[in-house]
Design a protein around this motif. Structure first.
Motif, PDB file in Angstrom:
ATOM      1  N   VAL A 174       0.868  -1.173   0.000  1.00 27.19           N
ATOM      2  CA  VAL A 174       0.000   0.000   0.000  1.00 27.19           C
ATOM      3  C   VAL A 174       0.906   1.225   0.000  1.00 27.19           C
ATOM      4  CG1 VAL A 174      -1.841   1.238   1.181  1.00 27.19           C
ATOM      5  CG2 VAL A 174      -1.761  -1.271   1.271  1.00 27.19           C
ATOM      6  N   VAL A 175       0.675   2.148  -0.961  1.00 27.38           N
ATOM      7  CA  VAL A 175       1.573   3.295  -1.106  1.00 27.38           C
ATOM      8  C   VAL A 175       0.779   4.595  -1.181  1.00 27.38           C
ATOM      9  CG1 VAL A 175       3.289   1.886  -2.302  1.00 27.38           C
ATOM     10  CG2 VAL A 175       1.615   3.170  -3.647  1.00 27.38           C
ATOM     11  N   GLN A 176       1.453   5.686  -0.781  1.00 28.68           N
ATOM     12  CA  GLN A 176       0.882   7.029  -0.861  1.00 28.68           C
ATOM     13  C   GLN A 176       1.917   7.975  -1.454  1.00 28.68           C
ATOM     14  OE1 GLN A 176      -0.120   7.715   3.281  1.00 28.68           O
ATOM     15  NE2 GLN A 176      -2.287   7.344   2.897  1.00 28.68           N
ATOM     16  N   PRO A 177       1.491   8.942  -2.285  1.00 24.38           N
ATOM     17  CA  PRO A 177       2.437   9.918  -2.825  1.00 24.38           C
ATOM     18  C   PRO A 177       3.151  10.666  -1.704  1.00 24.38           C
ATOM     19  CG  PRO A 177       0.335  10.041  -3.976  1.00 24.38           C
ATOM     20  CD  PRO A 177       0.128   9.147  -2.800  1.00 24.38           C
ATOM     21  N   THR A 178       4.449  10.894  -1.880  1.00 25.11           N
ATOM     22  CA  THR A 178       5.222  11.568  -0.837  1.00 25.11           C
ATOM     23  C   THR A 178       5.072  13.081  -0.882  1.00 25.11           C
ATOM     24  OG1 THR A 178       7.175  11.651  -2.281  1.00 25.11           O
ATOM     25  CG2 THR A 178       6.951   9.738  -0.817  1.00 25.11           C
ATOM     26  N   ASP A 179       4.573  13.604  -2.011  1.00 23.03           N
ATOM     27  CA  ASP A 179       4.485  15.062  -2.148  1.00 23.03           C
ATOM     28  C   ASP A 179       3.103  15.610  -1.807  1.00 23.03           C
ATOM     29  OD1 ASP A 179       3.030  14.144  -4.275  1.00 23.03           O
ATOM     30  OD2 ASP A 179       4.283  15.057  -5.829  1.00 23.03           O
ATOM     31  N   GLY A 180       2.236  14.757  -1.265  1.00 19.96           N
ATOM     32  CA  GLY A 180       0.921  15.213  -0.845  1.00 19.96           C
ATOM     33  C   GLY A 180      -0.095  15.355  -1.956  1.00 19.96           C
ATOM     34  N   ARG A 181       0.280  14.976  -3.166  1.00 20.86           N
ATOM     35  CA  ARG A 181      -0.669  15.069  -4.277  1.00 20.86           C
ATOM     36  C   ARG A 181      -1.837  14.110  -4.049  1.00 20.86           C
ATOM     37  NH1 ARG A 181       1.923  13.307  -9.682  1.00 20.86           N
ATOM     38  NH2 ARG A 181       3.785  14.310  -8.803  1.00 20.86           N
ATOM     39  N   PRO A 182      -3.005  14.390  -4.618  1.00 19.53           N
ATOM     40  CA  PRO A 182      -4.118  13.459  -4.503  1.00 19.53           C
ATOM     41  C   PRO A 182      -3.755  12.118  -5.142  1.00 19.53           C
ATOM     42  CG  PRO A 182      -4.861  15.589  -5.338  1.00 19.53           C
ATOM     43  CD  PRO A 182      -3.363  15.616  -5.366  1.00 19.53           C
ATOM     44  N   GLN A 213      -8.976  -1.020  -2.799  1.00 18.76           N
ATOM     45  CA  GLN A 213      -9.296   0.402  -2.878  1.00 18.76           C
ATOM     46  C   GLN A 213      -9.145   1.068  -1.515  1.00 18.76           C
ATOM     47  OE1 GLN A 213     -13.346  -0.013  -4.406  1.00 18.76           O
ATOM     48  NE2 GLN A 213     -12.658   0.484  -6.463  1.00 18.76           N
ATOM     49  N   PRO A 214      -7.937   1.087  -0.932  1.00 12.36           N
ATOM     50  CA  PRO A 214      -7.771   1.732   0.371  1.00 12.36           C
ATOM     51  C   PRO A 214      -7.968   3.242   0.261  1.00 12.36           C
ATOM     52  CG  PRO A 214      -5.642   1.157  -0.548  1.00 12.36           C
ATOM     53  CD  PRO A 214      -6.677   0.542  -1.450  1.00 12.36           C
ATOM     54  N   GLU A 215      -8.471   3.843   1.294  1.00  7.49           N
ATOM     55  CA  GLU A 215      -8.716   5.282   1.304  1.00  7.49           C
ATOM     56  C   GLU A 215      -7.397   6.051   1.204  1.00  7.49           C
ATOM     57  OE1 GLU A 215     -11.070   8.689   1.378  1.00  7.49           O
ATOM     58  OE2 GLU A 215     -11.766   6.599   1.418  1.00  7.49           O
ATOM     59  N   GLY A 216      -7.288   6.929   0.205  1.00  7.96           N
ATOM     60  CA  GLY A 216      -6.127   7.793   0.077  1.00  7.96           C
ATOM     61  C   GLY A 216      -4.838   7.091  -0.270  1.00  7.96           C
ATOM     62  N   ALA A 217      -4.914   5.913  -0.892  1.00 10.74           N
ATOM     63  CA  ALA A 217      -3.695   5.168  -1.214  1.00 10.74           C
ATOM     64  C   ALA A 217      -3.932   4.285  -2.439  1.00 10.74           C
ATOM     65  CB  ALA A 217      -3.267   4.312  -0.018  1.00 10.74           C
ATOM     66  N   LEU A 218      -2.851   3.730  -2.940  1.00  8.27           N
ATOM     67  CA  LEU A 218      -2.918   2.730  -3.999  1.00  8.27           C
ATOM     68  C   LEU A 218      -2.440   1.397  -3.438  1.00  8.27           C
ATOM     69  CD1 LEU A 218      -1.331   4.777  -6.932  1.00  8.27           C
ATOM     70  CD2 LEU A 218      -3.732   4.085  -6.765  1.00  8.27           C
ATOM     71  N   GLN A 219      -3.103   0.313  -3.829  1.00 10.40           N
ATOM     72  CA  GLN A 219      -2.738  -1.014  -3.344  1.00 10.40           C
ATOM     73  C   GLN A 219      -2.479  -1.932  -4.528  1.00 10.40           C
ATOM     74  OE1 GLN A 219      -5.221  -2.968  -0.283  1.00 10.40           O
ATOM     75  NE2 GLN A 219      -5.234  -4.792  -1.597  1.00 10.40           N
ATOM     76  N   PHE A 220      -1.339  -2.580  -4.528  1.00 13.55           N
ATOM     77  CA  PHE A 220      -1.029  -3.564  -5.562  1.00 13.55           C
ATOM     78  C   PHE A 220      -0.374  -4.781  -4.911  1.00 13.55           C
ATOM     79  CE2 PHE A 220       2.602  -0.712  -5.228  1.00 13.55           C
ATOM     80  CZ  PHE A 220       3.696  -1.562  -5.190  1.00 13.55           C
ATOM     81  N   SER A 221      -0.463  -5.910  -5.589  1.00 10.87           N
ATOM     82  CA  SER A 221       0.063  -7.154  -5.031  1.00 10.87           C
ATOM     83  C   SER A 221       1.055  -7.782  -5.998  1.00 10.87           C
ATOM     84  CB  SER A 221      -1.080  -8.131  -4.731  1.00 10.87           C
ATOM     85  OG  SER A 221      -1.982  -7.560  -3.796  1.00 10.87           O
ATOM     86  N   VAL A 222       2.108  -8.366  -5.445  1.00 17.60           N
ATOM     87  CA  VAL A 222       3.240  -8.850  -6.223  1.00 17.60           C
ATOM     88  C   VAL A 222       3.507 -10.317  -5.905  1.00 17.60           C
ATOM     89  CG1 VAL A 222       5.701  -8.528  -6.725  1.00 17.60           C
ATOM     90  CG2 VAL A 222       4.259  -6.543  -6.159  1.00 17.60           C
ATOM     91  N   LYS A 223       3.585 -11.126  -6.941  1.00 18.87           N
ATOM     92  CA  LYS A 223       4.001 -12.513  -6.765  1.00 18.87           C
ATOM     93  C   LYS A 223       5.476 -12.645  -7.085  1.00 18.87           C
ATOM     94  CE  LYS A 223       3.207 -17.284  -8.217  1.00 18.87           C
ATOM     95  NZ  LYS A 223       2.375 -18.215  -9.013  1.00 18.87           N
ATOM     96  N   VAL A 275      -9.959  -9.546  -7.631  1.00 12.83           N
ATOM     97  CA  VAL A 275     -10.342  -9.143  -6.272  1.00 12.83           C
ATOM     98  C   VAL A 275     -10.539  -7.633  -6.215  1.00 12.83           C
ATOM     99  CG1 VAL A 275      -8.058  -8.752  -5.205  1.00 12.83           C
ATOM    100  CG2 VAL A 275      -9.923  -9.694  -3.839  1.00 12.83           C
ATOM    101  N   GLY A 276      -9.804  -6.891  -7.062  1.00 15.26           N
ATOM    102  CA  GLY A 276     -10.048  -5.457  -7.156  1.00 15.26           C
ATOM    103  C   GLY A 276     -11.441  -5.157  -7.677  1.00 15.26           C
ATOM    104  N   MET A 277     -11.881  -5.926  -8.670  1.00 13.78           N
ATOM    105  CA  MET A 277     -13.233  -5.754  -9.202  1.00 13.78           C
ATOM    106  C   MET A 277     -14.278  -6.132  -8.161  1.00 13.78           C
ATOM    107  SD  MET A 277     -12.838  -7.231 -13.101  1.00 13.78           S
ATOM    108  CE  MET A 277     -11.656  -6.535 -14.255  1.00 13.78           C
ATOM    109  N   LEU A 278     -14.050  -7.232  -7.449  1.00 10.22           N
ATOM    110  CA  LEU A 278     -14.994  -7.649  -6.407  1.00 10.22           C
ATOM    111  C   LEU A 278     -15.074  -6.602  -5.298  1.00 10.22           C
ATOM    112  CD1 LEU A 278     -14.398 -11.484  -5.903  1.00 10.22           C
ATOM    113  CD2 LEU A 278     -16.565 -10.369  -6.471  1.00 10.22           C
ATOM    114  N   THR A 279     -13.937  -6.016  -4.949  1.00 11.54           N
ATOM    115  CA  THR A 279     -13.918  -4.970  -3.929  1.00 11.54           C
ATOM    116  C   THR A 279     -14.795  -3.797  -4.352  1.00 11.54           C
ATOM    117  OG1 THR A 279     -11.684  -5.596  -3.211  1.00 11.54           O
ATOM    118  CG2 THR A 279     -12.433  -3.382  -2.653  1.00 11.54           C
TER     119      THR A 279
END
Length: 393
Positions: A174-182, A213-223, A275-279
């Protein structure tokens, strides 16, 4: 639209060019990387170059585009172009890179085909190239504008604010922009590009599906993939608090809103966009019929196993069907072996989304067509170079 004169030339030479494309594309990449070594180091997937899959994908795209121009001169193959444009935008491809590709691609064609490449033939195929290139440049410009980014920029700095182990070889970030951008808006089914600096200094880029779809962040998964450089780096070295470059979400295979029944079918790590679509469906309290199908080697390798059941339970008209090749006593499977969609009741008018290994998607698509689902209503997402592009719709 290809000019009438060029159409005839391309039609006459397509068998020769198509037959030699397997020689042309690796030679093209050799020439490109010899002249611009940084492209292999910092842009192209070194693993896909080594195993030849990138060359196969390019060959399929070029041949499919040329064939479409000849066979359907009044119809632009927008679906194929959109898929390529989204991938290019996620990598930050810029318009000024297209002439570089043209130079080395045509040098490879001339070297392989020799005297057969007359000035007339060269002009006709140059027209094909620039029809495709200019269409992609225009599509990519719109994608960059919508994403609020610019050509040549693959991502923006993001802090890792969460890291969760899904299985032994799948980790969610789960990641968030470091510069405060939306946080850029993403659609269910899309992916982000992730750029990391490896031990040898190479800045390699990979795409990973949005898995939530976390609030205010992007979530991706890596195998973790065998000898995959970037997946190993993310698993072994990237921790909470670290900064990585992440692109805005891109991808043309997205869940469309509506009332039609929807089938979400995945295998292995193909579960991430599903799972993103189901979410999304659960978050919007969708009342449409939802059929979730997943296949995996075993329950312990099934990422988001609990999430699948929990999300389906939140929907008023949803069902899950799971196949395991190696069931485990504590997690019994609905079914064992390989997916057989003929055993699932699929309503007329269903829109299907597939993601997983190519053999799985080919088999699932064939079963859906046999069940009467329209080809236009079967959508698929491929991880890595799209070796299906142009081969099947």
């Amino acid at each position: 639209m290809l000019s009438p004169k060029s159409t005839e030339v391309v039609r006459a030479t397509l068998p020769a060019v198509g037959g030699a494309i397997g020689e042309i594309t690796p030679l093209f990449y050799d020439k490109l990387f010899a002249a611009h070594p940084g492209l292999l180091r910092d842009l192209f997937n070194r693993g896909n170059q080594a195993n030849g899959s990138q060359q196969q994908a390019l060959a399929g795209a070029v041949a499919a585009f040329a064939s479409a121009l000849v066979e359907h001169p009044d119809v632009r193959p927008d679906a194929m172009l959109a898929r390529i444009a989204h991938k290019h935008a996620s990598l930050g491809i810029a318009p000024e890179q297209y002439p570089i590709v043209q130079e080395h691609l045509f040098a490879a064609i001339v070297e392989v085909l020799g005297d057969a490449v007359t000035p007339e033939v060269a002009a006709a195929w140059d027209e094909v190239y620039w029809l495709m290139a200019n269409a992609l440049i225009a599509l990519e410009a719109r994608l960059y504008e919508e994403a609020g980014t610019a050509p040549g920029r693959a991502g923006f700095p993001c802090e890792v604010v969460g890291r969760f182990r899904e299985t032994d070889d799948v980790t969610t970030f789960v990641v968030q922009p470091t510069d405060g951008r939306p946080v850029p808006a993403g659609r269910p089914g899309q992916y982000v590009s992730v750029q990391v600096t490896l031990a040898d200094g190479a800045q390699q880029i990979r795409q990973y599906s949005l898995s939530g779809q976390p609030e205010g962040a992007l979530q991706f998964s890596v195998k973790r993939v065998g000898d995959g450089e970037v997946s190993a780096h993310l698993h072994d070295r990237v921790k909470v608090g670290d900064t990585i470059l992440v692109s805005a979400p891109f991808g043309d295979v997205t869940l469309e809103d509506g009332d039609a029944p929807v089938l979400l079918a995945s295998a292995g790590i193909g579960c991430t966009p599903i799972v993103g679509m189901l979410t999304h469906l659960a978050a919007t309290e969708a009342r449409r019929k939802v059929i979730a199908v997943h296949a995996d080697r075993s329950p312990s390798t099934h990422a988001f196993r609990s999430d699948l059941r929990a999300l389906v339970a939140k929907l008023p008209d949803a069902e899950a069907h799971v196949w395991y090749e190696e069931p485990e006593a504590e997690w019994p499977a609905d079914r064992t072996g390989l997916v057989d969609l003929s055993s699932v009741e699929i309503p007329a008018g269903t829109v299907a989304y597939l993601c997983g290994p190519l053999p799985f998607m080919r088999a699932a698509r064939a079963q859906l067509l046999e069940a009467g689902i329209a080809a236009a209503d079967i959508h698929y997402e491929v991880f890595g170079p799209d070796l299906w592009l142009g081969a099947e719709g």
